[in-house]
Design a protein around this motif. Structure first.
Motif, PDB file in Angstrom:
ATOM      1  N   LEU B  96       0.828  -1.210   0.000  1.00 22.14           N
ATOM      2  CA  LEU B  96       0.000   0.000   0.000  1.00 22.14           C
ATOM      3  C   LEU B  96       0.863   1.260   0.000  1.00 22.14           C
ATOM      4  N   GLN B  97       2.013   1.190   0.689  1.00 19.11           N
ATOM      5  CA  GLN B  97       2.917   2.341   0.716  1.00 19.11           C
ATOM      6  C   GLN B  97       3.377   2.665  -0.711  1.00 19.11           C
ATOM      7  N   GLU B  98       3.721   1.585  -1.410  1.00 21.78           N
ATOM      8  CA  GLU B  98       4.175   1.730  -2.787  1.00 21.78           C
ATOM      9  C   GLU B  98       3.077   2.334  -3.665  1.00 21.78           C
ATOM     10  N   GLU B  99       1.857   1.776  -3.480  1.00 19.59           N
ATOM     11  CA  GLU B  99       0.734   2.155  -4.329  1.00 19.59           C
ATOM     12  C   GLU B  99       0.320   3.615  -4.134  1.00 19.59           C
ATOM     13  N   PHE B 100       0.312   4.071  -2.851  1.00 22.85           N
ATOM     14  CA  PHE B 100      -0.280   5.383  -2.565  1.00 22.85           C
ATOM     15  C   PHE B 100       0.741   6.451  -2.186  1.00 22.85           C
ATOM     16  N   ALA B 101       2.035   6.146  -2.354  1.00 20.00           N
ATOM     17  CA  ALA B 101       3.065   7.111  -1.927  1.00 20.00           C
ATOM     18  C   ALA B 101       2.844   8.470  -2.586  1.00 20.00           C
ATOM     19  N   ASP B 102       2.503   8.433  -3.881  1.00 22.64           N
ATOM     20  CA  ASP B 102       2.365   9.713  -4.587  1.00 22.64           C
ATOM     21  C   ASP B 102       1.070  10.425  -4.237  1.00 22.64           C
ATOM     22  N   ARG B 103       0.173   9.779  -3.477  1.00 18.82           N
ATOM     23  CA  ARG B 103      -1.046  10.477  -3.045  1.00 18.82           C
ATOM     24  C   ARG B 103      -0.906  10.970  -1.609  1.00 18.82           C
ATOM     25  N   GLY B 104       0.316  10.959  -1.092  1.00 20.96           N
ATOM     26  CA  GLY B 104       0.559  11.546   0.226  1.00 20.96           C
ATOM     27  C   GLY B 104       0.306  10.595   1.385  1.00 20.96           C
ATOM     28  N   LEU B 105       0.452   9.279   1.138  1.00 23.97           N
ATOM     29  CA  LEU B 105       0.279   8.321   2.233  1.00 23.97           C
ATOM     30  C   LEU B 105       1.646   7.986   2.827  1.00 23.97           C
ATOM     31  N   GLN B 106       1.742   8.016   4.145  1.00 30.24           N
ATOM     32  CA  GLN B 106       3.008   7.676   4.787  1.00 30.24           C
ATOM     33  C   GLN B 106       2.791   6.645   5.882  1.00 30.24           C
ATOM     34  N   PHE B 107       3.328   5.427   5.682  1.00 26.84           N
ATOM     35  CA  PHE B 107       3.323   4.433   6.745  1.00 26.84           C
ATOM     36  C   PHE B 107       4.474   4.705   7.686  1.00 26.84           C
ATOM     37  N   LEU B 108       4.277   4.350   8.954  1.00 28.25           N
ATOM     38  CA  LEU B 108       5.310   4.552   9.956  1.00 28.25           C
ATOM     39  C   LEU B 108       5.243   3.332  10.878  1.00 28.25           C
ATOM     40  N   GLY B 109       6.317   2.531  10.882  1.00 31.86           N
ATOM     41  CA  GLY B 109       6.326   1.375  11.774  1.00 31.86           C
ATOM     42  C   GLY B 109       6.931   1.753  13.112  1.00 31.86           C
ATOM     43  N   ILE B 110       6.287   1.367  14.202  1.00 30.61           N
ATOM     44  CA  ILE B 110       6.890   1.598  15.520  1.00 30.61           C
ATOM     45  C   ILE B 110       7.059   0.236  16.172  1.00 30.61           C
ATOM     46  N   ALA B 111       8.315  -0.180  16.357  1.00 31.39           N
ATOM     47  CA  ALA B 111       8.577  -1.508  16.911  1.00 31.39           C
ATOM     48  C   ALA B 111       8.709  -1.427  18.426  1.00 31.39           C
ATOM     49  N   LEU B 112       8.063  -2.347  19.097  1.00 37.09           N
ATOM     50  CA  LEU B 112       8.167  -2.428  20.559  1.00 37.09           C
ATOM     51  C   LEU B 112       9.397  -3.285  20.876  1.00 37.09           C
ATOM     52  N   GLN B 113      10.557  -2.793  20.465  1.00 39.86           N
ATOM     53  CA  GLN B 113      11.797  -3.563  20.567  1.00 39.86           C
ATOM     54  C   GLN B 113      12.963  -2.610  20.421  1.00 39.86           C
ATOM     55  N   GLU B 114      14.152  -3.095  20.680  1.00 40.26           N
ATOM     56  CA  GLU B 114      15.332  -2.267  20.460  1.00 40.26           C
ATOM     57  C   GLU B 114      15.727  -2.326  18.985  1.00 40.26           C
ATOM     58  N   ALA B 115      16.445  -1.296  18.545  1.00 38.57           N
ATOM     59  CA  ALA B 115      16.782  -1.178  17.129  1.00 38.57           C
ATOM     60  C   ALA B 115      17.525  -2.409  16.604  1.00 38.57           C
ATOM     61  N   GLU B 116      18.514  -2.915  17.411  1.00 36.42           N
ATOM     62  CA  GLU B 116      19.316  -4.024  16.890  1.00 36.42           C
ATOM     63  C   GLU B 116      18.479  -5.300  16.709  1.00 36.42           C
ATOM     64  N   ARG B 178      -6.921  -1.359   2.242  1.00 36.18           N
ATOM     65  CA  ARG B 178      -7.000  -0.470   1.092  1.00 36.18           C
ATOM     66  C   ARG B 178      -8.281   0.358   1.135  1.00 36.18           C
ATOM     67  N   SER B 179      -9.428  -0.337   1.400  1.00 30.16           N
ATOM     68  CA  SER B 179     -10.699   0.402   1.369  1.00 30.16           C
ATOM     69  C   SER B 179     -10.750   1.432   2.493  1.00 30.16           C
ATOM     70  N   THR B 180     -10.154   1.100   3.639  1.00 34.30           N
ATOM     71  CA  THR B 180     -10.125   2.061   4.738  1.00 34.30           C
ATOM     72  C   THR B 180      -9.333   3.305   4.340  1.00 34.30           C
ATOM     73  N   LEU B 181      -8.136   3.051   3.777  1.00 37.95           N
ATOM     74  CA  LEU B 181      -7.269   4.185   3.454  1.00 37.95           C
ATOM     75  C   LEU B 181      -7.870   5.061   2.352  1.00 37.95           C
ATOM     76  N   LEU B 182      -8.554   4.416   1.415  1.00 39.15           N
ATOM     77  CA  LEU B 182      -9.134   5.187   0.311  1.00 39.15           C
ATOM     78  C   LEU B 182     -10.149   6.216   0.824  1.00 39.15           C
ATOM     79  N   GLN B 183     -10.797   5.903   1.974  1.00 40.04           N
ATOM     80  CA  GLN B 183     -11.757   6.854   2.543  1.00 40.04           C
ATOM     81  C   GLN B 183     -11.102   8.171   2.933  1.00 40.04           C
ATOM     82  N   TYR B 184      -9.819   8.082   3.311  1.00 39.38           N
ATOM     83  CA  TYR B 184      -9.197   9.283   3.876  1.00 39.38           C
ATOM     84  C   TYR B 184      -8.197   9.929   2.924  1.00 39.38           C
ATOM     85  N   LEU B 185      -7.900   9.262   1.816  1.00 39.68           N
ATOM     86  CA  LEU B 185      -6.886   9.814   0.897  1.00 39.68           C
ATOM     87  C   LEU B 185      -7.422  11.002   0.094  1.00 39.68           C
TER      88      LEU B 185
END
Lengths: 610, 185
Positions: B96-116, B178-185
């Motif tokens: 979805l990030q790939e598909e909608f990047a040019d429409r201003g969609l930004q995914f952000l992963g937050i891991a409940l873990q250390e970087a390594e 996809r259908s959820t995101l399309l509502q807000y794009l």
């Protein structure tokens, strides 16, 4: 086992729908809703944790994992928050392997997960232990929870003897009465099964067995052809086995529901309700009224059982289990007691086996009657009602045992006295002997012994005693004067609310003194024992000299009392808490239950760091 | 049998059942009396609210603030490598990030873990959106976004005005996402 649990849940659901409905709504409120539909439990509910002391050097931590959830086996970790105390090799169930694309084979645990934790203890005396437990799990195909850490507190009994220094993991302190249950619960499986078999035999001596005799005779006579003794025995055996199996299902259900009597029995209303039920059940045993299924239902079951093809093994089996239902209400009172006991253990296997053994015991006379094709019918007589009456007395005893928790000692003592003396009168203790049979004399003799003991109980009660087994303790006989002069207990400051406590603790903190808070209630047996035996000891007074002594009297168990108890995650007295000079509780040193003077002194010194 | 007797029998059974019910109810209540059971507020409470501000380190240890993506439709996904359902939906998000990047969609992963702990996984799967990491901080942020128990995966959609539009605990499939995101794009 899961299937049984499920069937059990269905049956119970039908009976106790209103109660369950309440609890379900609790759960649903703990679920994510918003713009999604699947239900996700709070980790506290998904992985319910419970613990107990198996003996002085073994602990058990148990998780009840909701169906559909699991815990990672390799994420379990345990630490003793005590440098002197080591943990041995911990036994965990093997679990099942699932394939994880990233980590390969991963072991998970579902259902009931029991961890048995051996302790390596330097000393044999009683001590407290904080055990830190780590675990982590997921809901299958839904969510995973972050690692969870919990600290469980235990008051370990001494290793060698099992004295009354009894305490379990907070937050469920164990009152002395419950300690007795605890010991029963910890009895071996075999002993339990044997006791239940005996219990069944005793039950078979009640008239409850009668509705079964015609059914069984019907099967055997209804054969039409001459049945060999062996054939008759096999048919009777099938009948009895089916009946016992039906009871064992009940046992498994009761065992699957781990009902914590200790916590439920902290609520006076539950206690009163329980004892009322037992009194009602006892009255039925005395023949004031009879517990039976409504006649319509009974008849339908009867016809149903007669319609079964007699002689066919399967048909006989069906009849056996239907018969168990038909006589159910007649044996309900003792059965209720047995099931309550089973549900205490939370052990479905034990429940099933014990009730199966009880069913077999109950079926022994049926086996004899069936095999002899009805020739050896027991003669009905007054003796059968007497056996029932014995059950009735036991039921009343259970009722008093429940009430002991909320009534002042002398009052319960009077109740015991009344029960024993009235039973004695019924045994003919005061009847005139007229060239009577030998047995009558034996009964009268026993009755007299009970009568005299009852008198002793009344005297004990009148002088303020509360111990059924030692109604006339030397202290009471000496009179109270000697006790009051020299061995007066140390002075406690009485507090009521959390605010009082806060203020007193600040005061103590200003003086740089540690504090001790004693939760007390008149109805708390252990508390009274502490007051009478431990606190007046001169050494104890010495040990408590530099400590601010606070006492919360929670006899009333009102809103304020409960708020104070809740603050420390306690259900009720007995509990003695220690605070350091900075007014922080030293939770590891919490005392629950009666402790003798010497142990108490040692504990106080440790808890206050001197 | 006399009717009165039958009534008494039935009544007694009902009393026993009622008390049994009460007892079962009591025993089913988790953690009686400790007062520590948090009630999970409805995530509806955070819906329609402005997002909280926060910053977390990325895989290179650099602090990144959420402000950085202001003006985009942000999808925050809380996850961890030890969480199988989380790993399953990550390819969905990458797609979805790939598909909608040019429409201003930004995914952000937050891991409940250390970087390594996550670095290798992120490289191997070729995740095409930033991943921030942390532990205590992350639990706090998740709670501020309506996830009081820290359950993973947890996905939050924040619209271009910074208002929380959608939350979901548990994995999302491609169709729903996809259908959820399309509502807000």
């Amino acid at each position: 086992m899961k299937l049984f649990r499920f069937t059990g849940a269905l049956i119970l659901l039908a009976i106790v729908w209103p109660a369950l409905a309440g609890s379900l709504s609790d759960r649903i409120s703990g679920v994510f809703s918003g713009n999604q539909t699947d239900e996700i439990l709070d980790p506290e509910q998904a992985f319910r944790i419970d613990s107990r002391i198996i003996d002085g050097s073994t602990l058990e931590v148990r998780w009840d994992v909701e169906p559909g959830y699991y815990l990672y086996r390799d994420k379990f970790a345990f630490e003793a928050e005590d440098a002197e105390l080591g943990l041995g090799a911990i036994r965990l169930p093997a679990g099942e392997m699932i394939d994880d694309p990233l980590f390969g084979e991963v072991a998970i645990n579902t259902g009931e997960v029991n961890a048995v934790i051996p302790l390596q203890r330097p000393t044999s005396g009683g001590r407290s232990l904080d055990l830190k437990v780590h675990y982590q799990g997921c809901k299958k195909d839904s969510v995973c929870y972050p690692p969870i850490s919990k600290t469980l507190s235990f008051s370990l009994p001494p290793v060698t003897s099992n004295t009354s220094v009894f305490a379990a993991a907070t937050p469920a302190p164990i009152a002395e009465q419950d300690a007795i249950t605890q010991r029963l619960v910890e009895g071996s499986l075999l002993a339990n099964v044997l006791v239940f078999f005996g219990f069944g035999l005793l039950l078979s001596l009640t008239p409850c067995v009668f509705p079964m005799v015609p059914i069984l005779s019907g099967i055997i006579v209804g054969q039409g052809r001459e049945l060999s003794t062996r054939g008759a025995f096999i048919l009777s055996l099938v009948y009895v086995l089916a009946m016992a199996l039906t009871y064992s299902v009940l046992g498994i259900i009761a065992g699957s529901f781990h009902f914590n009597l200790q916590s439920a029995a902290q609520d006076p209303w539950v206690i009163i309700a329980f004892s009322l039920v037992f009194v009602l059940l006892a009255l039925s045993m005395f023949g004031f009224y009879e517990l039976q299924l409504p006649s319509g239902l009974r008849q339908r079951l009867n016809t149903l059982s007669h319609r079964q093809e007699s002689g066919s093994t399967f048909g006989v089996g069906i009849m056996g289990s239907l018969s168990a239902v038909i006589v159910g209400p007649c044996v309900a009172p003792p059965l209720a007691g047995a099931l309550l006991y089973i549900s205490q253990t939370g052990d479905a296997l034990l429940g099933g086996l014990a009730l199966f053994a009880m069913g077999l015991g109950f079926g022994v006379p049926l086996l004899i009657i069936g095999t002899s094709a009805g020739k050896l019918l027991p003669r009905a007589g007054i003796w059968m009602d007497r056996v029932k009456a014995v059950f009735g007395v036991v039921m009343l005893g259970v009722a008093i045992w429940f009430l002991e928790r909320i009534l002042p000692g002398p009052v319960t003592l009077m109740l015991w006295a009344a029960l024993i003396m009235v039973s004695a009168i019924f045994m003919g203790a005061l009847d005139r002997l007229e060239a009577a049979a030998r047995w009558t004399r034996v009964w009268k003799g026993l009755g007299l012994v009970m009568l005299v003991y009852g008198v002793a109980l009344i005297i004990g009660a009148a002088t303020g005693g509360s111990d059924v087994f030692r109604p006339l303790s030397p202290q009471l006989l000496q009179g109270v004067a000697g006790v009051a002069s020299e061995n007066s207990a140390p002075e406690f400051r009485i507090i009521k609310s959390p605010v009082d406590l806060q203020r007193e603790l600040q005061q103590a903190s200003l003086q740089g003194k540690p504090a001790m808070l004693d939760f007390y209630a008149e109805w708390c047996v252990d508390c009274n024992q502490m007051e009478a035996k431990t606190f007046p000891h001169p050494g104890v007074k010495q040990a408590l000299k530099d400590i601010v002594l606070l006492k919360a009297d929670v006899t009333a168990n009102d809103e304020v009392d409960r708020a104070l108890l809740r603050q420390f995650e306690l259900f009720g007295p007995p509990a003695i808490l220690f605070f350091d000079p900075d007014a922080r509780e030293r939770r590891a040193y919490r005392l629950v239950g009666f402790v003798g003077a010497e142990d108490f002194i040692a504990h106080v010194n440790e808890a206050t760091g001197s | 049998m006399k009717p009165a007797v039958a009534v008494a029998g039935v009544l007694s059974i009902m009393i026993v059942a009622a008390i049994g019910g009460f007892v079962v109810h009591q025993s089913l209540k988790p953690d009686l009396g400790s007062g520590t059971v948090r009630s999970n507020p409805d995530p509806g409470e955070v819906l329609g609210k402005r997002r909280p501000d926060f910053s977390l380190p990325d895989l290179e240890g650099e602090m990144r603030s959420l402000n950085e993506w202001d003006g985009k439709l942000i999808v925050i996904n809380f996850w961890a490598t030890w969480c199988p359902p989380c790993r399953e939906e990550i390819p969905v998000f990458m797609e979805l990030q790939e598909e909608f990047a040019d429409r201003g969609l930004q995914f952000l992963g937050i891991a409940l873990q250390e970087a390594e702990e996550v670095r290798d996984y992120v490289n191997e799967t070729g995740m095409n959106y930033p991943v921030l990491t942390g532990y205590r901080e992350v639990i706090k942020i998740a709670a501020a976004l309506g996830n009081y128990m820290g359950a993973l995966p947890y996905t939050v959609v924040i619209n271009r005005e910074g208002v929380i539009e959608f939350v979901k605990a548990g994995p999302l499939d491609l169709e729903t996402a996809r259908s959820t995101l399309l509502q807000y794009l």
